[in-house]
Design a protein around this motif. Structure first.
Motif, PDB file in Angstrom:
ATOM      1  N   VAL A 117       1.018  -1.157   0.440  1.00 54.01           N
ATOM      2  CA  VAL A 117       0.037   0.282   0.058  1.00 54.01           C
ATOM      3  C   VAL A 117       1.155   1.306   0.019  1.00 54.01           C
ATOM      4  N   LYS A 118       1.695   0.891   1.164  1.00 54.80           N
ATOM      5  CA  LYS A 118       2.749   2.446   0.957  1.00 54.80           C
ATOM      6  C   LYS A 118       3.272   3.198   0.172  1.00 54.80           C
ATOM      7  N   ASN A 119       4.168   1.520  -0.943  1.00 54.31           N
ATOM      8  CA  ASN A 119       5.457   1.843  -2.197  1.00 54.31           C
ATOM      9  C   ASN A 119       4.196   2.469  -2.950  1.00 54.31           C
ATOM     10  N   PHE A 120       2.365   1.876  -3.179  1.00 54.70           N
ATOM     11  CA  PHE A 120       1.542   2.359  -4.237  1.00 54.70           C
ATOM     12  C   PHE A 120       1.394   3.661  -3.999  1.00 54.70           C
ATOM     13  N   PHE A 121       1.062   3.928  -2.990  1.00 58.05           N
ATOM     14  CA  PHE A 121       0.849   5.219  -2.335  1.00 58.05           C
ATOM     15  C   PHE A 121       1.943   6.273  -2.759  1.00 58.05           C
ATOM     16  N   GLU A 122       3.032   5.894  -2.684  1.00 57.93           N
ATOM     17  CA  GLU A 122       4.303   6.593  -3.173  1.00 57.93           C
ATOM     18  C   GLU A 122       4.342   6.633  -4.554  1.00 57.93           C
ATOM     19  N   GLU A 123       4.239   5.637  -5.310  1.00 56.74           N
ATOM     20  CA  GLU A 123       3.856   5.460  -6.864  1.00 56.74           C
ATOM     21  C   GLU A 123       2.935   7.365  -7.011  1.00 56.74           C
ATOM     22  N   TYR A 124       2.089   6.327  -6.683  1.00 53.81           N
ATOM     23  CA  TYR A 124       0.432   7.887  -6.681  1.00 53.81           C
ATOM     24  C   TYR A 124       0.991   9.218  -6.256  1.00 53.81           C
ATOM     25  N   LYS A 125       1.789   9.310  -5.212  1.00 52.46           N
ATOM     26  CA  LYS A 125       2.293  10.995  -5.109  1.00 52.46           C
ATOM     27  C   LYS A 125       2.870  11.394  -6.244  1.00 52.46           C
ATOM     28  N   LYS A 126       4.176  10.332  -6.651  1.00 50.92           N
ATOM     29  CA  LYS A 126       4.688  11.152  -7.247  1.00 50.92           C
ATOM     30  C   LYS A 126       4.447  11.746  -8.833  1.00 50.92           C
ATOM     31  N   GLU A 127       3.652  10.861  -8.966  1.00 56.64           N
ATOM     32  CA  GLU A 127       3.067  11.079 -10.454  1.00 56.64           C
ATOM     33  C   GLU A 127       1.931  12.152 -10.023  1.00 56.64           C
ATOM     34  N   TYR A 129       2.186  14.746  -7.925  1.00 61.00           N
ATOM     35  CA  TYR A 129       3.162  15.678  -8.166  1.00 61.00           C
ATOM     36  C   TYR A 129       4.063  16.215  -9.711  1.00 61.00           C
ATOM     37  N   THR A 130       4.546  15.408 -10.105  1.00 57.30           N
ATOM     38  CA  THR A 130       5.112  15.592 -11.150  1.00 57.30           C
ATOM     39  C   THR A 130       4.329  16.368 -12.524  1.00 57.30           C
ATOM     40  N   HIS A 131       2.803  15.550 -12.515  1.00 54.21           N
ATOM     41  CA  HIS A 131       2.076  16.441 -12.947  1.00 54.21           C
ATOM     42  C   HIS A 131       1.484  17.847 -12.828  1.00 54.21           C
ATOM     43  N   HIS A 175      -4.230  13.496 -17.489  1.00 51.97           N
ATOM     44  CA  HIS A 175      -5.184  13.358 -16.242  1.00 51.97           C
ATOM     45  C   HIS A 175      -5.186  11.874 -16.554  1.00 51.97           C
ATOM     46  N   SER A 176      -5.185  10.851 -17.905  1.00 51.89           N
ATOM     47  CA  SER A 176      -6.009   9.319 -17.591  1.00 51.89           C
ATOM     48  C   SER A 176      -4.787   8.757 -16.445  1.00 51.89           C
ATOM     49  N   ASP A 177      -3.788   8.946 -16.760  1.00 48.39           N
ATOM     50  CA  ASP A 177      -2.699   7.675 -15.886  1.00 48.39           C
ATOM     51  C   ASP A 177      -2.646   8.144 -14.330  1.00 48.39           C
ATOM     52  N   ILE A 178      -2.875   9.193 -14.165  1.00 50.73           N
ATOM     53  CA  ILE A 178      -2.961   9.332 -12.403  1.00 50.73           C
ATOM     54  C   ILE A 178      -4.566   9.143 -12.000  1.00 50.73           C
ATOM     55  N   GLU A 179      -5.511   9.266 -13.080  1.00 47.66           N
ATOM     56  CA  GLU A 179      -7.001   8.664 -12.673  1.00 47.66           C
ATOM     57  C   GLU A 179      -6.658   6.974 -12.332  1.00 47.66           C
ATOM     58  N   LEU A 212     -11.449  12.764  -3.008  1.00 47.91           N
ATOM     59  CA  LEU A 212      -9.895  13.289  -3.694  1.00 47.91           C
ATOM     60  C   LEU A 212     -10.573  13.092  -5.196  1.00 47.91           C
ATOM     61  N   GLU A 213     -10.558  11.612  -5.344  1.00 54.31           N
ATOM     62  CA  GLU A 213     -10.902  12.174  -6.354  1.00 54.31           C
ATOM     63  C   GLU A 213     -11.908  12.380  -7.369  1.00 54.31           C
ATOM     64  N   GLN A 214     -12.988  12.648  -6.295  1.00 54.63           N
ATOM     65  CA  GLN A 214     -14.270  13.627  -7.124  1.00 54.63           C
ATOM     66  C   GLN A 214     -13.405  15.318  -6.994  1.00 54.63           C
ATOM     67  N   ASP A 215     -13.187  15.065  -6.619  1.00 58.20           N
ATOM     68  CA  ASP A 215     -12.420  16.547  -6.288  1.00 58.20           C
ATOM     69  C   ASP A 215     -10.948  16.994  -7.733  1.00 58.20           C
ATOM     70  N   LEU A 216     -10.669  16.060  -7.533  1.00 57.88           N
ATOM     71  CA  LEU A 216      -9.780  15.842  -8.983  1.00 57.88           C
ATOM     72  C   LEU A 216     -10.808  15.888 -10.265  1.00 57.88           C
ATOM     73  N   ASN A 217     -11.418  15.242 -10.105  1.00 61.03           N
ATOM     74  CA  ASN A 217     -12.424  14.863 -11.425  1.00 61.03           C
ATOM     75  C   ASN A 217     -13.233  16.437 -11.738  1.00 61.03           C
ATOM     76  N   ASP A 218     -13.360  16.867 -10.783  1.00 62.03           N
ATOM     77  CA  ASP A 218     -13.865  18.666 -10.899  1.00 62.03           C
ATOM     78  C   ASP A 218     -13.034  19.122 -11.437  1.00 62.03           C
ATOM     79  N   HIS A 219     -11.581  19.451 -10.636  1.00 63.48           N
ATOM     80  CA  HIS A 219     -10.509  19.812 -10.839  1.00 63.48           C
ATOM     81  C   HIS A 219      -9.582  19.035 -12.835  1.00 63.48           C
TER      82      HIS A 219
END
Ligand SMILES: [Fe+2]
Ligand SMILES: [Fe+2]
Length: 242
Positions: A117-127, A129-131, A175-179, A212-219
């Motif tokens: 979970v932790k590593n997956f979250f880190e990867e998500y976070k990195k992606e 932040y880069t975006h 956006h699709s990769d982050i989603e 977060l997902e709903q907020d990001l979708n709006d964004h």
């Protein structure tokens, strides 16, 4: 039903509490008493029409509503989007991270399961932040440059070259990769971790992720369906003029 300026500000929150951070980002803080949206906006010096368009576009994903944002300046829309970036980076992501760290203390996960979970979250976070960093350093400044040139009806050679080499549509796919990553992270928690004795912390993380997902979708919808077509039209007008 759309939110109108005659409505009480408190009633907008009662209608959908997910509007809370949206309202804060627009410069409005709690403590509305029984005041209408119009009154609160005028007291807190917020453009009521822009406020209503952002709220209604959040509540109703119908594209017609987000299109109404195109009457507002690119600069105002970008300023709002920048505030949502800060909200994700400074508030939401650290909060989810804290909760994920609690998983190891309060659940029966093995070290490997926790690390998954932790590593997956880190990867998500990195992606994410880069975006965000690409948007803040490259895409948003480019959009503002185009909007300025469009209003001045002046196109420099260097901006013409930029439009030809990397038009705004070249950033759209991101956006699709982050989603997809966020969806996978939710599924690890929902489907693949072993059954806990108490689901409380896992549920809390999931609620944060869904929010977060709903907020990001709006964004992303504002970026893809409002700004990108608007800037594309400006790019085309600029290229067409002599
Ligand atoms: Fe963004
Ligand atoms: Fe984005």
């Amino acid at each position: 039903m759309q939110i109108k300026k005659e409505m009480k500000m408190a009633d907008a929150i009662h209608r959908n509490y997910l509007l809370l951070p949206v309202i804060n980002r627009l410069g409005i803080q709690l403590g509305f008493q029984d005041k209408t949206i119009e009154k609160v906006c005028s007291e807190q010096k917020v453009d009521v029409e822009f406020f209503l368009t952002i709220l209604n576009a959040f509540l109703d994903t119908n594209d017609k509503l987000s299109k109404q944002l195109q009457v507002h300046s690119v600069k105002d829309v970008v300023a709002y989007l920048l505030k949502t970036h800060s909200y994700y980076l400074e508030r939401i992501i650290p909060e989810i991270e804290n909760r994920i760290n609690l998983l190891i203390q309060h659940s029966q996960l093995s070290k490997d399961e926790f690390l998954l979970v932790k590593n997956f979250f880190e990867e998500y976070k990195k992606e994410l932040y880069t975006h965000i960093s690409l948007e803040e350093k490259v895409v948003y400044p480019y959009m503002i440059e185009i909007a300025n040139a469009y209003h001045k009806k002046e196109l420099s050679q260097s901006l013409r070259d930029k439009i030809n080499s990397s038009p705004v549509t070249s950033y759209e796919k991101e956006h699709s990769d982050i989603e997809a990553k966020l969806f996978d992270l939710k599924n690890i928690l929902i489907k693949y971790l072993p059954r806990p004795n108490d689901s409380y912390i896992r549920n809390r993380i999931l609620v944060e992720l869904f929010t977060l997902e709903q907020d990001l979708n709006d964004h992303s919808r504002i970026e893809n369906n409002v700004l990108v077509p608007q800037i594309t039209q400006m790019e085309n007008t600029l290229l067409a003029q002599k």
